[in-house]
Scaffold this active site. Sequence first.
Site, PDB file in Angstrom:
ATOM      1  N   LEU A   1       0.867  -1.177   0.000  1.00  0.00           N
ATOM      2  CA  LEU A   1       0.000   0.000   0.000  1.00  0.00           C
ATOM      3  C   LEU A   1       0.904   1.228   0.000  1.00  0.00           C
ATOM      4  CD1 LEU A   1      -3.101   0.635   2.241  1.00  0.00           C
ATOM      5  CD2 LEU A   1      -1.388   2.402   1.911  1.00  0.00           C
ATOM      6  N   ILE A   2       0.708   2.106  -0.976  1.00  0.00           N
ATOM      7  CA  ILE A   2       1.527   3.318  -1.100  1.00  0.00           C
ATOM      8  C   ILE A   2       0.613   4.521  -1.039  1.00  0.00           C
ATOM      9  CG2 ILE A   2       3.219   4.561  -2.498  1.00  0.00           C
ATOM     10  CD1 ILE A   2       3.939   1.945  -3.851  1.00  0.00           C
TER      11      ILE A   2
ATOM     12  N   GLY B   1       5.490   9.358  -5.340  1.00  0.00           N
ATOM     13  CA  GLY B   1       4.485   8.329  -5.094  1.00  0.00           C
ATOM     14  C   GLY B   1       4.047   7.637  -6.361  1.00  0.00           C
TER      15      GLY B   1
ATOM     16  N   TYR C   1       7.565  22.258   7.810  1.00  0.00           N
ATOM     17  CA  TYR C   1       7.857  21.036   7.055  1.00  0.00           C
ATOM     18  C   TYR C   1       8.963  20.242   7.732  1.00  0.00           C
ATOM     19  CZ  TYR C   1       9.209  18.065   3.105  1.00  0.00           C
ATOM     20  OH  TYR C   1       9.521  16.998   2.305  1.00  0.00           O
TER      21      TYR C   1
ATOM     22  N   SER D   1      -0.681  10.169  -6.657  1.00  0.00           N
ATOM     23  CA  SER D   1      -1.228  10.856  -7.835  1.00  0.00           C
ATOM     24  C   SER D   1      -0.146  11.554  -8.650  1.00  0.00           C
ATOM     25  CB  SER D   1      -2.291  11.878  -7.416  1.00  0.00           C
ATOM     26  OG  SER D   1      -1.732  12.887  -6.592  1.00  0.00           O
ATOM     27  N   SER D   2       1.025  11.784  -8.061  1.00  0.00           N
ATOM     28  CA  SER D   2       2.105  12.467  -8.784  1.00  0.00           C
ATOM     29  C   SER D   2       3.429  12.205  -8.080  1.00  0.00           C
ATOM     30  CB  SER D   2       1.843  13.978  -8.852  1.00  0.00           C
ATOM     31  OG  SER D   2       1.860  14.548  -7.551  1.00  0.00           O
ATOM     32  N   GLY D   3       4.507  12.700  -8.704  1.00  0.00           N
ATOM     33  CA  GLY D   3       5.809  12.734  -8.052  1.00  0.00           C
ATOM     34  C   GLY D   3       6.378  11.384  -7.667  1.00  0.00           C
TER      35      GLY D   3
END
Length: 281
Positions: A8-9, A17, A154, A13-15
């Site tokens: 499971l990741i 991942g 961050y 949706s981008s990058g």
Amino acid sequence: MTTARIALITGTSSGIGLAAAVAVARAGHHVVATMRDTGRSGALLAAAEAAGVADRIEVARLDVTDPRSVEACVAGVVARHGRLDAVVNNAGAGYVGTVEQDGLKPVRATMEVNFFGVVDVTRAALPHLRAVGGRVVTVTSVGGVVGQPFNEAYCAAKFAVEGFMEALAPVAATVGVKVIVVEPGAVASEFVASQGLDIPALLAAAGPYAPALDAYAARTRAAFTRAQTPEQAAESVVEALTAEQPPFRMQTSETARAFVGAKLADLDGSAVQELTGGWVG
């Protein structure tokens, strides 16, 4: 029950991942690729089709900041496949600013996604990972080791994740679960673009911090001209999932290794302060 290893990741949706979902599927796992808005799955599905792994990737909704979503997603994976072999905590949110100007709200929001979301997904997955001797892989950042100007929220969240995972790792090992953190440096991805930073507006609102922010923005633009690709960063995620004895801490590039190494060798903090102080004039 699925016989393939199930990974499971989060945040696919981008990058990194997206690239990791494809790369992990190519390595033989069946990937449950999760994202908060499944309407944004088009790029992932196109990449999976192009790589010939569309049959090994399924998209599922998961909002890491919503405990009910976390529970439902993990339970659904186990119900469909009978097992869960690995979790890759990748979902995250960036934030650029400084606390005097911006207050606590963005700090809390950044912590919610980057820290508490990771903790909750890990908590929900651990019983199933114990059952199979699985792995928790968390994409942190060199910003989880080196505090960086105007990234207070961050870096605080990524520091917290690193501390959490470093403390969890020996405990999880006693029940057969490996814990690994993957630390990218600069990565040319939609994660950066998605921050939607309006530098002129930020500078106009920065007050006494404007000269430092201007210098930081110039330095960061230069750093990202040398950034690695998401696909390159994803190679370390695959290694973390497949190596027989992965280390606890993995950097995704030589640049990241040098950066993190400078901090880990800096016992009194002076070298890092000299380095990052140069980024803001």
